[in-house]
Write a protein that holds these residues in place. Sequence first.
Motif, PDB file in Angstrom:
ATOM      1  N   GLU A   8       0.832  -1.203   0.000  1.00 21.36           N
ATOM      2  CA  GLU A   8       0.000   0.000   0.000  1.00 21.36           C
ATOM      3  C   GLU A   8       0.865   1.252   0.000  1.00 21.36           C
ATOM      4  O   GLU A   8       0.593   2.203  -0.732  1.00 21.36           O
ATOM      5  N   GLN A  12       1.039   4.049  -2.865  1.00 16.41           N
ATOM      6  CA  GLN A  12       0.825   5.469  -2.559  1.00 16.41           C
ATOM      7  C   GLN A  12       2.007   6.301  -3.042  1.00 16.41           C
ATOM      8  O   GLN A  12       1.828   7.378  -3.607  1.00 16.41           O
ATOM      9  N   GLN A 112      -5.214  15.096  -6.699  1.00 15.73           N
ATOM     10  CA  GLN A 112      -4.975  13.719  -6.287  1.00 15.73           C
ATOM     11  C   GLN A 112      -4.203  13.688  -4.958  1.00 15.73           C
ATOM     12  O   GLN A 112      -4.519  12.897  -4.069  1.00 15.73           O
ATOM     13  N   GLN A 114      -4.193  16.018  -2.652  1.00 16.00           N
ATOM     14  CA  GLN A 114      -5.089  16.483  -1.596  1.00 16.00           C
ATOM     15  C   GLN A 114      -6.040  15.370  -1.166  1.00 16.00           C
ATOM     16  O   GLN A 114      -6.290  15.176   0.025  1.00 16.00           O
ATOM     17  N   THR A 115      -6.555  14.626  -2.126  1.00 13.70           N
ATOM     18  CA  THR A 115      -7.453  13.511  -1.821  1.00 13.70           C
ATOM     19  C   THR A 115      -6.718  12.430  -1.023  1.00 13.70           C
ATOM     20  O   THR A 115      -7.242  11.923  -0.023  1.00 13.70           O
ATOM     21  N   ALA A 116      -5.511  12.115  -1.454  1.00 15.67           N
ATOM     22  CA  ALA A 116      -4.719  11.090  -0.749  1.00 15.67           C
ATOM     23  C   ALA A 116      -4.385  11.557   0.662  1.00 15.67           C
ATOM     24  O   ALA A 116      -4.462  10.773   1.621  1.00 15.67           O
ATOM     25  N   SER A 118      -6.044  13.641   2.487  1.00 15.59           N
ATOM     26  CA  SER A 118      -7.279  13.618   3.258  1.00 15.59           C
ATOM     27  C   SER A 118      -7.591  12.199   3.724  1.00 15.59           C
ATOM     28  O   SER A 118      -7.964  11.977   4.895  1.00 15.59           O
ATOM     29  N   LYS A 119      -7.429  11.231   2.859  1.00 17.36           N
ATOM     30  CA  LYS A 119      -7.674   9.833   3.215  1.00 17.36           C
ATOM     31  C   LYS A 119      -6.694   9.376   4.278  1.00 17.36           C
ATOM     32  O   LYS A 119      -7.067   8.669   5.223  1.00 17.36           O
ATOM     33  N   MET A 120      -5.436   9.775   4.157  1.00 23.19           N
ATOM     34  CA  MET A 120      -4.413   9.368   5.114  1.00 23.19           C
ATOM     35  C   MET A 120      -4.688   9.978   6.488  1.00 23.19           C
ATOM     36  O   MET A 120      -4.498   9.332   7.511  1.00 23.19           O
ATOM     37  N   SER A 121      -5.156  11.230   6.519  1.00 23.14           N
ATOM     38  CA  SER A 121      -5.417  11.870   7.809  1.00 23.14           C
ATOM     39  C   SER A 121      -6.638  11.248   8.486  1.00 23.14           C
ATOM     40  O   SER A 121      -6.703  11.185   9.707  1.00 23.14           O
ATOM     41  N   LYS A 122      -7.579  10.766   7.704  1.00 23.27           N
ATOM     42  CA  LYS A 122      -8.771  10.126   8.275  1.00 23.27           C
ATOM     43  C   LYS A 122      -8.436   8.746   8.840  1.00 23.27           C
ATOM     44  O   LYS A 122      -9.039   8.323   9.819  1.00 23.27           O
ATOM     45  N   THR A 123      -7.500   8.056   8.208  1.00 20.67           N
ATOM     46  CA  THR A 123      -7.139   6.715   8.692  1.00 20.67           C
ATOM     47  C   THR A 123      -6.128   6.775   9.832  1.00 20.67           C
ATOM     48  O   THR A 123      -5.949   5.799  10.526  1.00 20.67           O
TER      49      THR A 123
END
Length: 124
Positions: A8, A12, A112, A114-116, A118-123
């Motif tokens: 993963e 990334q 892309q 920013q989206t990544a 955002s996903k990383m900060s949520k996980t």
Amino acid sequence: MNTVNTNEMTQQFDNMFMAPARAFMTLSVDYAEKMINAQMDASKAYTDTGIAQMRQMMNVKDAEGLRSYMESQQNVAKELAERAKGDADKVVSLQQDFIQKSQKLTEDNVKQAQTAASKMSKTA
């Protein structure tokens, strides 16, 4: 670290850094190829014109031939001026196309990332 996390992270890293770099290099190489081809085409056209003019001059044998040759030079000069303008327009068009495509690529990569992020900060 397990294999899933490593794969993963590798994916990334590729998505964030390597894929955009490859996309930009592809765009750059395509642009360079188009510019080189445009320059080679122009160079060949100018060279062919110059050689044709030298051959025409070698065929001048008298005053009438010289007059005819000199008159034809006006047309040659006009054609060369039009060719130069067309060549300049082509280069400008290629540059504008490259700029637009590289800006779009940059915008897409920022979105892309920013989206990544955002996903990383949520996980996390």
